[in-house]
Design a protein around this motif. Structure first.
Motif, short mmCIF file in Angstrom:
data_model
loop_
_atom_site.label_atom_id
_atom_site.label_comp_id
_atom_site.label_asym_id
_atom_site.label_seq_id
_atom_site.Cartn_x
_atom_site.Cartn_y
_atom_site.Cartn_z
N VAL A 1 4.84 -33.66 -14.51
CA VAL A 1 3.68 -33.53 -13.63
C VAL A 1 4.05 -32.62 -12.46
O VAL A 1 5.08 -32.83 -11.80
CB VAL A 1 3.21 -34.90 -13.10
CG1 VAL A 1 2.12 -34.71 -12.04
CG2 VAL A 1 2.68 -35.76 -14.25
N ILE A 2 3.23 -31.62 -12.22
CA ILE A 2 3.40 -30.73 -11.08
C ILE A 2 2.16 -30.90 -10.20
O ILE A 2 1.04 -30.59 -10.61
CB ILE A 2 3.54 -29.26 -11.51
CG1 ILE A 2 4.74 -29.09 -12.44
CG2 ILE A 2 3.68 -28.35 -10.29
CD1 ILE A 2 4.86 -27.71 -13.07
N VAL A 3 2.37 -31.41 -8.99
CA VAL A 3 1.28 -31.60 -8.04
C VAL A 3 1.28 -30.44 -7.06
O VAL A 3 2.29 -30.17 -6.40
CB VAL A 3 1.44 -32.92 -7.27
CG1 VAL A 3 0.37 -33.04 -6.18
CG2 VAL A 3 1.35 -34.11 -8.22
N VAL A 4 0.17 -29.73 -6.97
CA VAL A 4 0.00 -28.69 -5.96
C VAL A 4 -0.70 -29.33 -4.78
O VAL A 4 -1.88 -29.68 -4.84
CB VAL A 4 -0.81 -27.50 -6.50
CG1 VAL A 4 -1.13 -26.52 -5.38
CG2 VAL A 4 -0.03 -26.79 -7.61
N SER A 5 0.05 -29.53 -3.70
CA SER A 5 -0.42 -30.23 -2.52
C SER A 5 -0.76 -29.23 -1.43
O SER A 5 0.08 -28.42 -1.04
CB SER A 5 0.67 -31.19 -2.03
OG SER A 5 0.41 -31.65 -0.72
N THR A 6 -1.99 -29.25 -0.94
CA THR A 6 -2.40 -28.37 0.16
C THR A 6 -2.91 -29.21 1.31
O THR A 6 -3.61 -30.21 1.10
CB THR A 6 -3.47 -27.36 -0.29
OG1 THR A 6 -4.58 -28.06 -0.88
CG2 THR A 6 -2.91 -26.39 -1.32
N ARG A 7 -2.56 -28.79 2.55
CA ARG A 7 -2.92 -29.56 3.73
C ARG A 7 -3.26 -28.62 4.88
O ARG A 7 -2.59 -27.61 5.07
CB ARG A 7 -1.75 -30.43 4.17
CG ARG A 7 -1.28 -31.46 3.15
CD ARG A 7 0.22 -31.47 3.07
NE ARG A 7 0.69 -32.61 2.29
CZ ARG A 7 1.56 -33.51 2.73
NH1 ARG A 7 2.10 -33.39 3.91
NH2 ARG A 7 1.91 -34.51 1.98
N VAL B 1 4.56 -28.97 -5.29
CA VAL B 1 4.49 -27.63 -4.70
C VAL B 1 3.57 -27.76 -3.50
O VAL B 1 2.39 -28.08 -3.65
CB VAL B 1 3.94 -26.59 -5.71
CG1 VAL B 1 3.70 -25.26 -5.01
CG2 VAL B 1 4.88 -26.43 -6.89
N ARG B 2 4.11 -27.53 -2.30
CA ARG B 2 3.36 -27.85 -1.08
C ARG B 2 3.05 -26.61 -0.26
O ARG B 2 3.90 -25.76 -0.04
CB ARG B 2 4.17 -28.82 -0.23
CG ARG B 2 3.49 -29.25 1.06
CD ARG B 2 4.40 -30.11 1.92
NE ARG B 2 4.84 -31.31 1.21
CZ ARG B 2 6.12 -31.58 0.98
NH1 ARG B 2 7.07 -30.75 1.37
NH2 ARG B 2 6.45 -32.68 0.34
N ALA B 3 1.78 -26.54 0.22
CA ALA B 3 1.38 -25.54 1.21
C ALA B 3 0.68 -26.30 2.31
O ALA B 3 -0.45 -26.78 2.14
CB ALA B 3 0.46 -24.50 0.59
N GLU B 4 1.35 -26.45 3.45
CA GLU B 4 0.74 -27.19 4.56
C GLU B 4 0.72 -26.36 5.83
O GLU B 4 1.42 -25.35 5.94
CB GLU B 4 1.45 -28.52 4.77
CG GLU B 4 2.87 -28.44 5.22
CD GLU B 4 3.44 -29.83 5.52
OE1 GLU B 4 2.72 -30.83 5.34
OE2 GLU B 4 4.60 -29.91 5.93
N GLY B 5 -0.11 -26.79 6.75
CA GLY B 5 -0.32 -26.00 7.96
C GLY B 5 -1.33 -24.89 7.76
O GLY B 5 -1.40 -23.94 8.52
N LEU B 6 -2.16 -25.03 6.73
CA LEU B 6 -3.10 -23.96 6.36
C LEU B 6 -4.19 -23.74 7.40
O LEU B 6 -4.80 -22.67 7.43
CB LEU B 6 -3.73 -24.27 5.00
CG LEU B 6 -2.76 -24.29 3.81
CD1 LEU B 6 -3.47 -24.82 2.57
CD2 LEU B 6 -2.19 -22.90 3.56
N ALA B 7 -4.45 -24.74 8.24
CA ALA B 7 -5.49 -24.61 9.26
C ALA B 7 -4.89 -24.40 10.66
O ALA B 7 -5.60 -24.53 11.65
CB ALA B 7 -6.38 -25.84 9.26
N MET B 8 -3.62 -24.05 10.72
CA MET B 8 -2.93 -23.96 12.00
C MET B 8 -2.71 -22.50 12.44
O MET B 8 -1.78 -22.20 13.18
CB MET B 8 -1.60 -24.70 11.92
CG MET B 8 -1.76 -26.19 11.63
SD MET B 8 -0.20 -27.07 11.35
CE MET B 8 0.56 -26.95 12.97
N GLY B 9 -3.58 -21.62 11.98
CA GLY B 9 -3.48 -20.22 12.37
C GLY B 9 -3.02 -19.33 11.24
O GLY B 9 -2.46 -19.80 10.24
#
Length: 215
Positions: free
Chosen positions: A135-141, A176-184
């Motif tokens: 299982v590969i979870v693509v996590s976006t925040r 697989v994480r991409a976070e801070g997407l709304a921080m500029g």
């Protein structure tokens, strides 16, 4: 090999999680030619949330006693759990919504969490029945939680998905994480670059085993 590609963001082409799951699937197929891909879009094909009709399979109602509505809902649940069990690899796009996952993804989980299919209870406690998958979870925040102990307690997204898939007996879960997407803009660019690097690292074959998934 069968790969189940699941998207749950309603943002369409603006969705970062959809962009990244597409990248994961594309790279996986490139590394594993012949992989059969099935795409489940939980916005287009969202199952209803559980109710008395869709709970028929859990209540032990005899098939002859089901209403037409219960029979239709049970057919949906059967299709979803069979699709999940048939997959060798599952790629899940899971944006964080209010510290958890989108309700569409939760509705899917509720349909595939079936006693006797993905888990069962024993005298020693629950036992997962869906092991052997990747299982590969693509996590976006929008915010940043992973490196901030003060915010870690608010993460009911990645922790929940790890718990659910672990309950199903799946111990090979990668994030697989991409976070801070709304921080500029700078933070978003950094997050996307990190996620792209994470995908590349995850799917890079070991030097002595060309074409195999890295551990």
């Amino acid at each position: 090999m069968k790969l189940l590609h699941i998207d749950s963001s309603p943002l369409g082409q603006q969705s970062v999680s959809r962009q990244l799951t597409a990248r994961v699937v594309r790279d996986w197929v490139a590394a594993h030619p012949g992989t059969q891909v099935e795409h489940l879009d939980l916005v287009v094909q969202a199952p209803r949330h559980l109710d008395m009709d869709s709970l028929g399979f859990r209540l032990g109602i005899d098939a002859a006693g089901l209403t037409d509505a219960q029979r239709r809902e049970n057919e949906i649940s059967e299709r979803l759990v069979s699709q999940f069990l048939a997959a060798d690899v599952v790629v899940v796009g899971a944006p964080m919504y209010n510290f958890s996952v989108p309700s569409q993804l939760k509705a899917w989980i509720d349909r595939v969490a079936q006693a006797g299919r993905t888990f069962r209870y024993t005298e020693a406690g629950p036992r997962g029945l869906a092991g052997g998958k990747k299982v590969i979870v693509v996590s976006t925040r929008g915010g940043a939680y992973a490196a901030n102990p003060g915010l870690a307690a608010l993460d009911h997204q990645e922790s929940y998905l790890r718990a659910v898939f672990g309950f199903f007996g799946i111990d090979d879960v990668s994030i697989v994480r991409a976070e801070g997407l709304a921080m500029g803009d700078a933070a978003k660019a950094k997050a996307l670059a990190g996620a792209e690097a994470g995908i590349g690292s995850l799917l890079a074959p070991p030097a002595n085993e060309p074409g195999r998934l890295a551990a």
